[in-house]
Design an enzyme around this catalytic site. Structure first.
Site, mmCIF file in Angstrom:
data_model
loop_
_atom_site.group_PDB
_atom_site.id
_atom_site.type_symbol
_atom_site.label_atom_id
_atom_site.label_comp_id
_atom_site.label_asym_id
_atom_site.label_seq_id
_atom_site.Cartn_x
_atom_site.Cartn_y
_atom_site.Cartn_z
ATOM 1 C CG ASP A 1 -2.112 -0.902 1.076
ATOM 2 O OD1 ASP A 1 -2.232 -1.526 0.023
ATOM 3 O OD2 ASP A 1 -2.910 -0.981 2.021
ATOM 4 N N GLY B 1 0.601 -0.241 5.813
ATOM 5 C CA GLY B 1 0.922 0.631 6.923
ATOM 6 C C GLY B 1 0.112 0.227 8.143
ATOM 7 N N GLY B 2 0.546 0.645 9.314
ATOM 8 C CA GLY B 2 -0.193 0.321 10.538
ATOM 9 C C GLY B 2 -0.233 -1.163 10.805
ATOM 10 C CG ASP B 3 -2.257 -4.771 13.214
ATOM 11 O OD1 ASP B 3 -1.266 -5.434 13.570
ATOM 12 O OD2 ASP B 3 -3.402 -5.243 13.074
ATOM 13 C CG MET C 1 -8.798 5.893 7.218
ATOM 14 S SD MET C 1 -9.465 4.323 6.618
ATOM 15 C CE MET C 1 -10.230 3.704 8.132
ATOM 16 C CE LYS D 1 -8.156 -0.388 -1.567
ATOM 17 N NZ LYS D 1 -7.905 -1.370 -0.547
#
Length: 336
Positions: A128, A181-183, A265, A150
Site C-alpha cells: 500500500d 501501513g499500521g496493522d 481516516m 489507494k
C-alpha cells in the site's frame, strides 16, 4: 541506495522510474534529500504519485541533470524480473504462502525484526502507499513488487482485485508478502485478505504492526491513556461522516464514553464529526489534535479545541494520512 551514503540536504534527480524507484525515493526523503523525479504525474505508479500530490517530491520531465547535486540514472536492481511459474492446484505442497505484515508508520525503524525478515525472503511484495516503502531495500533484487495503493478520493485498486492478486501468486507457488501501513487487522482489511487466501487452501502468516491509532499520537507526545486523566481510548473510522447511511457508529455513545477518542481516516469528515460530538454532549472546549504524516520527516501536529479543530487543521494545511485525537490528553505534549 547504499546505507553508507548520506544525501541529507542534497538535491537528487531520479532520472528513470523503475521497479525499485519507490523504495529509493522513500529512502532519499527519510535521509533529508530534496527529490525531483524526471516524470509526469500520469506516468508514475500510485505510491510515487501520492508523494508528488502531497508535495514531498517534485516532478519535472525536462529536469536539467546539471542543476542537481546527484543524478540517479539507473535502478538499484539489475537482476531480471522473476519469471511466471506454473499454476498449481489448491492444497498442493507447492502452494506458496501469504504473509500479512503490518508495517507500522512510515518510519522503517518501527518495523519488527520479523517484518524485515519477511521482506528479505518474499518472492512477491504487494504494498500500500502508507507502508514503509524505504524498507523494500531489504528485498531481493529479483522480487516482484506490486503497488496496490489507494489514494483518498483518487486512484485505487479494488479490494477484490487485491485479494485475487494474493491468491494468484500464492497458487503459483510464490511466497507473497502483503505489506501495509499500521496493522493489517486495524482498519486494514487484513481479515478479508486472510479469508480469501484460506478459502483457496493458502497458508497465511500474520506479523502484527504498530497501529497508527496509538503510534501517531505517541510520536506527537500524546499518550492516549493517562492515569490522572482517562482510563481508556476508543478507536473509530471516520471515512464516512455521522448520519451517512453507511455509518454504523453510535456517536452519542462515543461522546459519552469518557475515553480518549481516536479517529482514523477522518480528516475529510472532521467538521461533521466534531459537530456531532458537540451536539451529543461533548464540550466544544474539549482538547483535540490532528497528527499528519506521523513517522515521516513531514510530520506535523495541529491542536485546538474540538469546536475549532477542523478549521485549524484546514488553515494549517494538514491532510491525509492523519490521526485525530479528541480528549483531555490531546492538550498534552509529554515530549516537550
Amino acid at each position: 541506495m547504499s546505507p553508507e551514503l548520506s544525501f541529507s540536504g542534497l538535491s537528487v534527480l531520479v532520472a528513470r522510474v523503475a521497479p525499485h524507484t519507490v523504495a529509493t525515493v522513500h529512502a532519499l526523503l527519510r535521509d533529508g534529500a530534496r527529490v525531483t523525479v524526471a516524470s509526469s504525474l500520469d506516468d508514475l505508479p500510485t505510491s510515487l504519485r501520492d508523494l508528488a500530490e502531497r508535495g514531498l517530491v517534485t516532478l519535472d520531465p525536462r529536469a536539467d541533470p546539471t542543476a542537481h547535486d546527484v543524478v540517479l540514472r539507473g535502478d538499484p536492481s539489475t537482476s531480471p524480473a522473476p519469471q511466471p511459474q506454473p499454476r498449481v492446484a489448491p492444497g498442493s505442497p507447492d502452494v506458496g504462502t501469504v504473509t500479512l505484515l503490518g508495517g507500522g508508520l512510515g518510519d522503517p525503524g518501527l518495523l519488527t525484526v520479523a517484518g524485515i525478515e519477511a521482506i528479505r525472503v518474499a518472492d512477491v511484495i504487494v504494498h500500500d502507499r502508507l507502508a514503509p516503502l524505504s524498507a523494500l531495500r531489504h528485498a531481493r533484487d529479483d522480487v516482484q513488487v506490486v503497488d496496490v495503493g489507494k489514494i483518498p478520493r483518487g486512484d485505487f485498486t479494488p479490494q477484490e482485485r487485491i485479494n485475487e492478486i494474493l491468491v494468484e501468486h500464492a497458487l503459483a507457488g510464490r511466497n507473497v508478502l502483503r505489506l501495509k501501513g499500521g496493522d493489517n487487522f486495524v482498519f486494514g482489511r487484513g481479515g478479508e485478505e486472510a479469508e480469501a487466501c484460506t478459502a483457496h487452501g493458502i497458508p497465511v502468516v500474520v506479523i502484527p504492526g504498530l497501529s497508527s491509532s496509538i503510534a501517531a499520537p505517541a510520536l506527537a507526545g500524546i499518550p492516549v491513556t493517562h492515569r490522572t486523566l482517562v482510563q481508556g481510548f476508543t478507536v473509530v473510522s471516520g471515512h464516512v461522516p455521522p448520519g451517512d447511511p453507511r455509518s454504523t457508529l453510535d456517536w452519542g455513545a462515543i461522546a459519552r464514553s469518557r475515553t480518549t477518542i481516536v479517529v482514523l481516516m477522518g480528516v475529510a469528515t472532521l467538521g461533521a464529526i466534531a459537530e456531532t460530538l458537540v451536539a451529543e454532549g461533548l464540550p466544544a472546549t474539549t482538547p483535540a489534535a490532528v497528527v499528519a504524516d506521523a513517522g515521516l520527516p513531514s510530520m506535523r501536529t495541529a491542536r485546538a479545541a474540538l469546536g475549532e479543530i477542523d478549521a485549524t487543521a484546514r488553515r494549517e494545511g494538514l491532510g491525509a494520512p492523519a490521526v485525530v485525537v479528541i480528549g483531555e490528553v490531546a492538550a498534552l505534549d509529554v515530549l516537550r
